[in-house]
Design a protein around this motif. Structure first.
Motif, mmCIF file in Angstrom:
data_model
loop_
_atom_site.group_PDB
_atom_site.id
_atom_site.type_symbol
_atom_site.label_atom_id
_atom_site.label_comp_id
_atom_site.label_asym_id
_atom_site.label_seq_id
_atom_site.Cartn_x
_atom_site.Cartn_y
_atom_site.Cartn_z
ATOM 1 N N HIS A 38 -4.330 -12.016 7.153
ATOM 2 C CA HIS A 38 -3.127 -11.164 7.105
ATOM 3 C C HIS A 38 -1.853 -11.989 7.335
ATOM 4 O O HIS A 38 -1.622 -12.511 8.428
ATOM 5 C CB HIS A 38 -3.271 -10.073 8.166
ATOM 6 C CG HIS A 38 -2.135 -9.110 8.237
ATOM 7 N ND1 HIS A 38 -2.132 -7.913 7.546
ATOM 8 C CD2 HIS A 38 -0.965 -9.168 8.909
ATOM 9 C CE1 HIS A 38 -0.993 -7.270 7.805
ATOM 10 N NE2 HIS A 38 -0.265 -8.019 8.625
ATOM 11 N N ASP A 93 -2.898 -9.642 2.371
ATOM 12 C CA ASP A 93 -4.175 -10.147 2.861
ATOM 13 C C ASP A 93 -4.702 -11.128 1.821
ATOM 14 O O ASP A 93 -4.856 -10.778 0.651
ATOM 15 C CB ASP A 93 -5.180 -9.007 3.056
ATOM 16 C CG ASP A 93 -4.767 -8.057 4.181
ATOM 17 O OD1 ASP A 93 -3.939 -8.458 5.018
ATOM 18 O OD2 ASP A 93 -5.280 -6.923 4.205
ATOM 19 N N HIS A 150 2.012 -3.596 5.371
ATOM 20 C CA HIS A 150 1.579 -3.470 3.972
ATOM 21 C C HIS A 150 2.379 -2.372 3.273
ATOM 22 O O HIS A 150 2.643 -2.443 2.087
ATOM 23 C CB HIS A 150 0.087 -3.139 3.893
ATOM 24 C CG HIS A 150 -0.795 -4.313 4.173
ATOM 25 N ND1 HIS A 150 -0.977 -5.336 3.264
ATOM 26 C CD2 HIS A 150 -1.542 -4.635 5.259
ATOM 27 C CE1 HIS A 150 -1.803 -6.228 3.786
ATOM 28 N NE2 HIS A 150 -2.163 -5.835 4.993
ATOM 29 N N ARG A 180 0.852 -1.207 0.000
ATOM 30 C CA ARG A 180 0.000 0.000 0.000
ATOM 31 C C ARG A 180 0.875 1.240 0.000
ATOM 32 O O ARG A 180 1.857 1.306 0.741
ATOM 33 C CB ARG A 180 -0.881 0.046 1.252
ATOM 34 C CG ARG A 180 -1.887 -1.070 1.327
ATOM 35 C CD ARG A 180 -2.625 -1.018 2.664
ATOM 36 N NE ARG A 180 -3.435 -2.199 2.870
ATOM 37 C CZ ARG A 180 -3.834 -2.638 4.062
ATOM 38 N NH1 ARG A 180 -3.494 -1.965 5.161
ATOM 39 N NH2 ARG A 180 -4.575 -3.717 4.167
HETATM 40 ZN ZN LIG Z 1 -3.407 -6.910 6.302
#
Ligand SMILES: [Zn+2]
Length: 235
Positions: free
Chosen positions: A230, A196, A189, A161
């Motif tokens: 996760h 995930d 992330h 991310r």
């Molecule tokens: Zn996650």
């Protein structure tokens, strides 16, 4: 079982190979790629994956220099002149998902965050338009292929991310509309090492059970209590 909508989705996802269009308000890895390409051509943008005023001004300046339509929209012509193949259908524009397909090659350089500190990392695709840091991506893809041979589908729903994406998810969480999300800068992330996996949120899903039995062999551990989806790459 094949509905018209499903068929259309399939058709559009196969015809949309290439990077999503970018315009003011867009966020994601494709915007980070755009900023990097513009910087290679003399701009001085923060590579943060957020298409704001400065990126808009840089795009217009670039379009003007190249004799392109000065509309601030990075579609096939502007992407092409930057040496990047754009998706034929525009891809996702203005979204918050890191869903732009990666250019082919060894990986894409971007800014990751580890313990709050920015760090240059290289990310590679893991399917579904998601990415992980390249070493984690290689391990994940190997693991995914082995799981598939065992009849288990490991489908990534979130991977690397950008700061923009983590901030968006954190704000959703804070407002009570999203899953638990770490403070921006502090999610694995953002380091490109957490993925995930689709588990339906269940510890009895086949994906979770396969990962619990095998994930560690590939370097992946389930390290957040209450989140069967996760998995973090610890190498
Ligand atoms: Zn996650």
């Amino acid at each position: 079982m094949t509905t018209v909508a499903a068929a259309r989705r399939t058709a559009s996802s196969t015809s949309s190979k290439g990077v999503a269009w970018a315009r003011y308000g867009s966020r994601g890895l494709h915007v980070a790629l755009l900023q990097k390409k513009l910087n290679e051509r003399g701009a001085r943008l923060a590579v943060d994956g957020i298409f704001g005023q400065k990126t808009l001004a840089a795009v217009k300046r670039y379009q003007q220099q190249r004799g392109l339509a000065v509309d601030g929209v990075v579609g096939p012509k502007t992407w092409g002149s930057l040496g990047v193949q754009a998706s034929s259908n525009g891809g996702r524009v203005g979204g918050t998902s890191p869903s732009s397909p990666a250019p082919s090659g060894p990986g894409t350089r971007t800014t990751g965050y580890i313990n709050g500190r920015p760090q240059s990392i290289t990310v590679s695709p893991i399917g579904n338009g998601k990415y992980l840091r390249s070493d984690a991506a290689a391990a994940f893809n190997r693991m995914k292929a082995d799981a598939a041979r065992a009849g288990v589908n490991l489908s990534a729903v979130s991977g690397f991310r950008t700061m923009a994406e983590q901030t968006y998810l954190y704000n959703l969480y804070k407002s009570g509309r999203g899953n638990l999300a770490a403070r921006p800068g502090y999610s694995n992330h953002q380091g490109g090492i957490a993925v995930d996996v689709s588990t339906g949120g269940s510890y009895s899903s086949s994906a979770y059970r396969w990962l619990a039995a095998n994930g560690r062999r590939y370097g992946f551990v389930n390290d957040v209590r209450g989140e069967p989806w996760h998995w973090t790459y610890r190498g």
